[in-house]
Design a protein around this motif. Structure first.
Motif, short mmCIF file in Angstrom:
data_model
loop_
_atom_site.label_atom_id
_atom_site.label_comp_id
_atom_site.label_asym_id
_atom_site.label_seq_id
_atom_site.Cartn_x
_atom_site.Cartn_y
_atom_site.Cartn_z
N MET A 1 -1.02 3.86 1.45
CA MET A 1 -0.86 2.44 1.16
C MET A 1 -2.24 1.77 1.03
O MET A 1 -2.48 0.99 0.10
CB MET A 1 -0.06 1.75 2.28
N ALA B 1 -5.16 3.11 0.25
CA ALA B 1 -5.87 3.54 -0.96
C ALA B 1 -5.26 2.89 -2.20
O ALA B 1 -5.98 2.50 -3.13
CB ALA B 1 -5.84 5.06 -1.09
N GLY B 2 -3.93 2.75 -2.22
CA GLY B 2 -3.27 2.10 -3.34
C GLY B 2 -3.65 0.63 -3.43
O GLY B 2 -3.94 0.11 -4.52
N ILE B 3 -3.67 -0.03 -2.28
CA ILE B 3 -4.04 -1.46 -2.25
C ILE B 3 -5.46 -1.65 -2.76
O ILE B 3 -5.71 -2.48 -3.64
CB ILE B 3 -3.88 -2.01 -0.81
N THR C 1 -7.31 0.36 -4.64
CA THR C 1 -7.44 0.72 -6.05
C THR C 1 -6.90 -0.37 -6.97
O THR C 1 -7.56 -0.79 -7.93
CB THR C 1 -6.72 2.06 -6.33
N THR C 2 -5.68 -0.83 -6.68
CA THR C 2 -5.09 -1.87 -7.52
C THR C 2 -5.88 -3.17 -7.45
O THR C 2 -6.08 -3.85 -8.47
CB THR C 2 -3.62 -2.10 -7.12
N GLN C 3 -6.33 -3.52 -6.24
CA GLN C 3 -7.12 -4.75 -6.10
C GLN C 3 -8.40 -4.66 -6.94
O GLN C 3 -8.80 -5.63 -7.59
CB GLN C 3 -7.47 -5.02 -4.63
N ILE D 1 -8.86 -2.75 -9.61
CA ILE D 1 -8.51 -2.75 -11.04
C ILE D 1 -8.17 -4.16 -11.54
O ILE D 1 -8.67 -4.60 -12.58
CB ILE D 1 -7.34 -1.78 -11.31
N TYR D 2 -7.33 -4.87 -10.81
CA TYR D 2 -6.82 -6.15 -11.32
C TYR D 2 -7.55 -7.39 -10.82
O TYR D 2 -7.36 -8.48 -11.36
CB TYR D 2 -5.31 -6.26 -11.04
N ARG D 3 -8.37 -7.27 -9.79
CA ARG D 3 -9.10 -8.45 -9.33
C ARG D 3 -10.60 -8.35 -9.62
O ARG D 3 -11.30 -9.33 -9.58
CB ARG D 3 -8.90 -8.66 -7.82
N GLN E 1 2.22 -2.35 -8.83
CA GLN E 1 0.99 -3.16 -8.75
C GLN E 1 1.25 -4.42 -7.94
O GLN E 1 0.40 -4.86 -7.16
CB GLN E 1 0.47 -3.52 -10.15
N PHE F 1 0.90 -3.63 -4.33
CA PHE F 1 -0.49 -3.43 -3.89
C PHE F 1 -1.32 -4.72 -3.99
O PHE F 1 -2.36 -4.83 -3.36
CB PHE F 1 -1.15 -2.31 -4.70
N LEU F 2 -0.84 -5.68 -4.81
CA LEU F 2 -1.54 -6.97 -4.92
C LEU F 2 -0.99 -7.98 -3.90
O LEU F 2 -1.43 -9.12 -3.88
CB LEU F 2 -1.38 -7.53 -6.34
N PHE F 3 0.00 -7.56 -3.10
CA PHE F 3 0.69 -8.44 -2.14
C PHE F 3 1.39 -9.60 -2.85
O PHE F 3 1.53 -10.68 -2.29
CB PHE F 3 -0.28 -9.00 -1.09
N LEU G 1 -5.20 9.56 0.89
CA LEU G 1 -6.10 8.61 0.22
C LEU G 1 -6.14 8.91 -1.28
O LEU G 1 -6.07 8.00 -2.12
CB LEU G 1 -7.51 8.68 0.82
N GLY H 1 -2.90 7.83 -2.88
CA GLY H 1 -2.83 6.37 -3.04
C GLY H 1 -3.51 5.91 -4.32
O GLY H 1 -3.01 5.03 -5.03
N ILE H 2 -4.65 6.53 -4.62
CA ILE H 2 -5.36 6.21 -5.86
C ILE H 2 -4.49 6.58 -7.07
O ILE H 2 -4.33 5.79 -8.00
CB ILE H 2 -6.72 6.96 -5.92
N TRP I 1 -1.22 6.93 -7.14
CA TRP I 1 -0.03 6.06 -7.17
C TRP I 1 -0.37 4.74 -7.84
O TRP I 1 0.38 4.21 -8.66
CB TRP I 1 0.46 5.86 -5.73
N SER I 2 -1.55 4.18 -7.50
CA SER I 2 -1.97 2.92 -8.09
C SER I 2 -2.24 3.07 -9.59
O SER I 2 -1.79 2.26 -10.40
CB SER I 2 -3.23 2.42 -7.39
#
Lengths: 167, 151
Positions: free
Chosen positions: A152, A154-156, A158-160, A162-164, B28, B31-33, B84, B87-88, B90-91
């Motif tokens: 979770m 690492a996903g958070i 990575t996405t943050q 990429i998109y922020r 996404q 992961f962006l909340f 880890l 997670g990368i 998955w994103s």
């Protein structure tokens, strides 16, 4: 927010979660198997690769349930599309389309790279969202709690990024 | 039994597809909340599975009467490092392993590349196992173990 698939409205999370729980419990109660999808990647590899790693009992003994289960995942996706507006091949990729506007070749490369991370990572971690996230956590296994926090996080990140940051 | 596994997989795939668990934007959004959907699914999944699992273990047998056999996973450095990396992945793809197959079924062409990558990744791990075993504290390969359950 609609799904990318035909703009459908998703089912409620509680219904989805309870359904997944019933599938998990049925698999254990009837077939004595713990849910886990990423081990199926090994199963697929073992069909064509002849290495000691793929001759493990853990791989070969699970084949009778894993391969039909994996095939079912594809069928389930197909039925979902077919019943929800018709099946047709698509390249639609939601926010990534809006952010980056990648061509077909770039999308394939992006997905391939991500897939390598997922394939290598889930095997090194001995599980993914299903085996660790659902089954392991439900069985109060510490390794699964550790794994879930890590994937979770690492996903958070990575996405943050990429998109922020990037887009 | 093959038909039962196929049916369970089909139901699982359908639910993942319609719940947003195989949807790039919902992953996404998690992961962006910005979207609660996937957190709700995971939490409900565990909240309902846990008591059912507890009852089944108390009963100790499957519905066919066989002793319940649950292989527990081991904790090692690979659990952390691998998760880890996952997670990368998955994103990047917006798919965990199950939804890769679900997306292929839905007709999303790029998901085939995600599956190809995942298989290459799994194959790389298999090829590197001997080298990774010691540094990550992975269990020794059991090529001739009891055939009760996979992991």
């Amino acid at each position: 927010m609609p799904l990318i698939l035909h703009g459908l409205t998703p089912i409620h999370w509680a219904v989805a979660g309870a359904s997944i729980a019933l599938i998990t419990l049925t698999l254990l109660a009837v077939a004595n198997r713990r849910l886990g999808v990423s081990s199926g990647l090994e199963d697929l590899c073992s069909l064509v690769i002849d290495q000691p790693f793929y001759r493990r009992t853990a791989v070969t003994s699970g084949r009778p349930w894993r391969l039909p289960f994996l095939a079912g995942l594809v069928v389930g996706g197909f039925l979902s599309a077919a019943l929800g507006g018709g099946w047709s091949p698509t390249w639609a990729l939601g926010m990534l389309d809006r952010a980056a506007g990648l061509g077909h070749g770039a999308k394939l490369a992006w997905m391939f790279v991500g897939g390598v991370f997922t394939g290598f990572g889930t095997r090194l971690a001995n599980g993914c969202t299903s085996g660790h996230g659902i089954f392991g956590n439900s069985n109060f296994e510490i390794p699964s709690l550790v794994a879930s926090c890590c994937f979770m996080a690492a996903g958070i990140v990575t996405t943050q990024v990429i998109y922020r940051v990037v887009f | 039994m093959t038909l039962l596994y196929l049916a369970l997989g089909t139901l699982f795939g359908f639910v993942l597809s319609r719940a947003g668990a195989a949807d790039y934007d919902y992953i996404q959004g998690m992961f962006l909340f910005e979207r609660f959907q996937l957190y709700g699914i995971l939490a409900t999944g565990v909240a309902v599975t846990a008591p059912g699992l507890w009852l089944l273990k108390k009963y100790g047998r499957t519905l066919t009467g066989a002793p319940l056999a649950i292989d527990r996973k081991s904790l090692n450095k690979g659990t952390v490092a691998g998760s880890l990396l996952f997670g990368i992945g998955w994103s990047l793809t917006g798919m965990c392993p199950g939804p890769i197959l679900v997306n292929i079924g839905e007709g999303k062409v790029y998901a085939i590349a995600a599956l190809a990558g995942a298989l290459v990744g799994a194959a790389l791990f298999g090829a590197a196992y001997d080298a990774l075993q010691k540094p990550f504290g992975l269990p020794a390969l059991k090529v001739t173990a009891r055939g009760a359950a996979g992991h």
